[in-house]
Design a protein around this motif. Sequence first.
Motif, PDB file in Angstrom:
ATOM      1  N   ASP A 188       0.786  -1.249   0.000  1.00  0.00           N
ATOM      2  CA  ASP A 188       0.000   0.000   0.000  1.00  0.00           C
ATOM      3  C   ASP A 188       0.812   1.289   0.000  1.00  0.00           C
ATOM      4  OD1 ASP A 188      -2.039  -1.833   0.155  1.00  0.00           O
ATOM      5  OD2 ASP A 188      -2.660  -1.291   2.177  1.00  0.00           O
ATOM      6  N   VAL A 189       1.918   1.310  -0.697  1.00  0.00           N
ATOM      7  CA  VAL A 189       2.672   2.569  -0.810  1.00  0.00           C
ATOM      8  C   VAL A 189       2.029   3.345  -1.962  1.00  0.00           C
ATOM      9  CG1 VAL A 189       4.919   3.664  -1.044  1.00  0.00           C
ATOM     10  CG2 VAL A 189       4.729   1.449   0.105  1.00  0.00           C
ATOM     11  N   GLN A 190       0.887   3.947  -1.621  1.00  0.00           N
ATOM     12  CA  GLN A 190       0.013   4.598  -2.594  1.00  0.00           C
ATOM     13  C   GLN A 190      -0.130   6.081  -2.298  1.00  0.00           C
ATOM     14  OE1 GLN A 190      -2.737   0.994  -1.869  1.00  0.00           O
ATOM     15  NE2 GLN A 190      -3.683   2.077  -3.593  1.00  0.00           N
ATOM     16  N   ARG A 191      -0.459   6.824  -3.328  1.00  0.00           N
ATOM     17  CA  ARG A 191      -0.588   8.281  -3.227  1.00  0.00           C
ATOM     18  C   ARG A 191      -1.710   8.712  -2.274  1.00  0.00           C
ATOM     19  NH1 ARG A 191       0.162   9.485  -9.666  1.00  0.00           N
ATOM     20  NH2 ARG A 191       2.295   8.672  -9.780  1.00  0.00           N
ATOM     21  N   ASN A 234       7.982   8.731  10.694  1.00  0.00           N
ATOM     22  CA  ASN A 234       8.941   8.171   9.743  1.00  0.00           C
ATOM     23  C   ASN A 234       8.788   8.687   8.310  1.00  0.00           C
ATOM     24  OD1 ASN A 234      11.018   6.714   8.693  1.00  0.00           O
ATOM     25  ND2 ASN A 234       9.971   4.745   8.775  1.00  0.00           N
ATOM     26  N   PRO A 235       9.143   9.948   8.079  1.00  0.00           N
ATOM     27  CA  PRO A 235       9.061  10.491   6.722  1.00  0.00           C
ATOM     28  C   PRO A 235      10.012   9.811   5.730  1.00  0.00           C
ATOM     29  CG  PRO A 235      10.181  12.028   8.181  1.00  0.00           C
ATOM     30  CD  PRO A 235       9.648  10.922   9.047  1.00  0.00           C
ATOM     31  N   ASP A 236      10.945   8.998   6.229  1.00  0.00           N
ATOM     32  CA  ASP A 236      11.893   8.301   5.358  1.00  0.00           C
ATOM     33  C   ASP A 236      11.429   6.906   4.944  1.00  0.00           C
ATOM     34  OD1 ASP A 236      13.671  10.463   5.483  1.00  0.00           O
ATOM     35  OD2 ASP A 236      14.601   9.679   7.311  1.00  0.00           O
ATOM     36  N   ALA A 237      10.232   6.511   5.338  1.00  0.00           N
ATOM     37  CA  ALA A 237       9.768   5.149   5.049  1.00  0.00           C
ATOM     38  C   ALA A 237       9.809   4.835   3.560  1.00  0.00           C
ATOM     39  CB  ALA A 237       8.359   4.934   5.591  1.00  0.00           C
ATOM     40  N   GLU A 238       9.312   5.749   2.732  1.00  0.00           N
ATOM     41  CA  GLU A 238       9.289   5.485   1.291  1.00  0.00           C
ATOM     42  C   GLU A 238      10.696   5.348   0.715  1.00  0.00           C
ATOM     43  OE1 GLU A 238       5.339   7.481   2.184  1.00  0.00           O
ATOM     44  OE2 GLU A 238       7.395   7.689   2.884  1.00  0.00           O
ATOM     45  N   ALA A 239      11.649   6.129   1.224  1.00  0.00           N
ATOM     46  CA  ALA A 239      13.039   6.008   0.766  1.00  0.00           C
ATOM     47  C   ALA A 239      13.591   4.628   1.121  1.00  0.00           C
ATOM     48  CB  ALA A 239      13.906   7.104   1.377  1.00  0.00           C
ATOM     49  N   VAL A 254      11.729   1.915   1.501  1.00  0.00           N
ATOM     50  CA  VAL A 254      11.044   0.989   0.590  1.00  0.00           C
ATOM     51  C   VAL A 254      11.781   0.952  -0.748  1.00  0.00           C
ATOM     52  CG1 VAL A 254       8.944   0.672  -0.794  1.00  0.00           C
ATOM     53  CG2 VAL A 254       8.763   1.121   1.669  1.00  0.00           C
ATOM     54  N   ALA A 255      12.173   2.112  -1.248  1.00  0.00           N
ATOM     55  CA  ALA A 255      12.913   2.179  -2.517  1.00  0.00           C
ATOM     56  C   ALA A 255      14.241   1.430  -2.409  1.00  0.00           C
ATOM     57  CB  ALA A 255      13.135   3.630  -2.920  1.00  0.00           C
ATOM     58  N   GLU A 256      14.919   1.546  -1.266  1.00  0.00           N
ATOM     59  CA  GLU A 256      16.177   0.803  -1.054  1.00  0.00           C
ATOM     60  C   GLU A 256      15.930  -0.698  -1.106  1.00  0.00           C
ATOM     61  OE1 GLU A 256      18.843   1.920   2.279  1.00  0.00           O
ATOM     62  OE2 GLU A 256      17.430   3.597   2.556  1.00  0.00           O
ATOM     63  N   LEU A 257      14.875  -1.143  -0.439  1.00  0.00           N
ATOM     64  CA  LEU A 257      14.550  -2.569  -0.458  1.00  0.00           C
ATOM     65  C   LEU A 257      14.266  -3.042  -1.874  1.00  0.00           C
ATOM     66  CD1 LEU A 257      12.197  -2.798   2.656  1.00  0.00           C
ATOM     67  CD2 LEU A 257      14.488  -3.781   2.461  1.00  0.00           C
ATOM     68  N   GLY A 292      -9.027   4.068 -10.308  1.00  0.00           N
ATOM     69  CA  GLY A 292      -9.197   5.093 -11.330  1.00  0.00           C
ATOM     70  C   GLY A 292      -8.797   6.481 -10.871  1.00  0.00           C
ATOM     71  N   SER A 293      -8.633   6.665  -9.565  1.00  0.00           N
ATOM     72  CA  SER A 293      -8.215   7.976  -9.055  1.00  0.00           C
ATOM     73  C   SER A 293      -6.688   8.042  -8.994  1.00  0.00           C
ATOM     74  CB  SER A 293      -8.792   8.214  -7.656  1.00  0.00           C
ATOM     75  OG  SER A 293      -8.199   7.330  -6.722  1.00  0.00           O
ATOM     76  N   ASP A 294      -6.165   9.255  -8.987  1.00  0.00           N
ATOM     77  CA  ASP A 294      -4.720   9.440  -8.862  1.00  0.00           C
ATOM     78  C   ASP A 294      -4.223   8.864  -7.533  1.00  0.00           C
ATOM     79  OD1 ASP A 294      -2.148  10.604  -9.761  1.00  0.00           O
ATOM     80  OD2 ASP A 294      -2.411  11.863  -7.978  1.00  0.00           O
ATOM     81  N   SER A 295      -5.017   8.965  -6.485  1.00  0.00           N
ATOM     82  CA  SER A 295      -4.587   8.495  -5.170  1.00  0.00           C
ATOM     83  C   SER A 295      -4.521   6.967  -5.071  1.00  0.00           C
ATOM     84  CB  SER A 295      -5.481   9.071  -4.072  1.00  0.00           C
ATOM     85  OG  SER A 295      -6.811   8.668  -4.239  1.00  0.00           O
ATOM     86  N   PHE A 296      -5.154   6.256  -5.997  1.00  0.00           N
ATOM     87  CA  PHE A 296      -5.079   4.794  -6.052  1.00  0.00           C
ATOM     88  C   PHE A 296      -3.695   4.332  -6.511  1.00  0.00           C
ATOM     89  CE2 PHE A 296      -5.825   0.867  -8.638  1.00  0.00           C
ATOM     90  CZ  PHE A 296      -6.255   0.024  -7.619  1.00  0.00           C
ATOM     91  N   GLU A 297      -3.005   5.181  -7.237  1.00  0.00           N
ATOM     92  CA  GLU A 297      -1.724   4.811  -7.861  1.00  0.00           C
ATOM     93  C   GLU A 297      -0.606   4.698  -6.828  1.00  0.00           C
ATOM     94  OE1 GLU A 297      -1.761   3.764 -10.915  1.00  0.00           O
ATOM     95  OE2 GLU A 297      -3.877   4.343 -11.035  1.00  0.00           O
ATOM     96  N   PHE A 298       0.434   3.961  -7.204  1.00  0.00           N
ATOM     97  CA  PHE A 298       1.607   3.799  -6.353  1.00  0.00           C
ATOM     98  C   PHE A 298       2.390   5.102  -6.273  1.00  0.00           C
ATOM     99  CE2 PHE A 298       0.890  -0.559  -7.857  1.00  0.00           C
ATOM    100  CZ  PHE A 298       0.915  -1.246  -6.648  1.00  0.00           C
ATOM    101  N   LYS A 299       3.031   5.329  -5.147  1.00  0.00           N
ATOM    102  CA  LYS A 299       3.972   6.441  -5.025  1.00  0.00           C
ATOM    103  C   LYS A 299       5.185   6.121  -5.898  1.00  0.00           C
ATOM    104  CE  LYS A 299       2.787   7.968  -0.367  1.00  0.00           C
ATOM    105  NZ  LYS A 299       3.387   8.649   0.783  1.00  0.00           N
ATOM    106  N   PRO A 300       5.908   7.137  -6.363  1.00  0.00           N
ATOM    107  CA  PRO A 300       7.051   6.891  -7.251  1.00  0.00           C
ATOM    108  C   PRO A 300       8.095   5.924  -6.677  1.00  0.00           C
ATOM    109  CG  PRO A 300       6.565   9.236  -7.131  1.00  0.00           C
ATOM    110  CD  PRO A 300       5.670   8.554  -6.124  1.00  0.00           C
ATOM    111  N   GLU A 301       8.325   5.971  -5.382  1.00  0.00           N
ATOM    112  CA  GLU A 301       9.340   5.117  -4.758  1.00  0.00           C
ATOM    113  C   GLU A 301       8.985   3.634  -4.826  1.00  0.00           C
ATOM    114  OE1 GLU A 301       9.089   8.984  -2.355  1.00  0.00           O
ATOM    115  OE2 GLU A 301       7.659   7.577  -3.241  1.00  0.00           O
ATOM    116  N   ALA A 302       7.717   3.333  -5.018  1.00  0.00           N
ATOM    117  CA  ALA A 302       7.259   1.946  -5.005  1.00  0.00           C
ATOM    118  C   ALA A 302       6.597   1.532  -6.315  1.00  0.00           C
ATOM    119  CB  ALA A 302       6.284   1.738  -3.847  1.00  0.00           C
TER     120      ALA A 302
END
Length: 186
Positions: free
Chosen positions: A10-13, A25-30, A32-35, A63-73
Amino acid sequence: MRLPTVLVIDVQRAFDDPSWPERNNPDAEAHVAELLAAWRAADAPLFHVRHESTEADGLFRRGSDSFEFKPEAEPLPGEPVVEKLVNSAFIGTDLEQRLHEAGAETVVIAGLTTDHCCSTSARMAGNLGFETWFVSDATATHARGGFDAETIHLTALASIDEEFCEVIDTREAIRRLQVASSPATK
């Protein structure tokens, strides 16, 4: 030794929406990208898990933008995506079957949020017999119930560690992957 399978949950927008309370933890997505980078480099198995709202006005509405994955994931072409309607990545999906078919023994949990979908999926994975690693710095959550986000995060980690999973950090998860993928352990 089989390589561990990372589940990025669920790393979604939708989690960027300002309606959410304070987050830790504002670094969580970073992390995730490392993993993801480490798993891809090792050609190790991975799954992206995405939540879909069942309510017409939900933040995770297909169908919404918020359904999409964040760039890091963002999944690369050909990487498997499991879509779910509830907190667990295992309920109402074919994830368990796919893991068994691939011979998975160990799953690695990262994503959003610590105390909901990630924790629920870790509990299920442990109960289903998978060795489960929960990556504490590659997860995050929000304040709720009068408690700040970090307290919620730490309480969630404490409630699953050593019963459903082993709580580790990104560095340790990558180290274990490297050990498992070295020629000496294959």
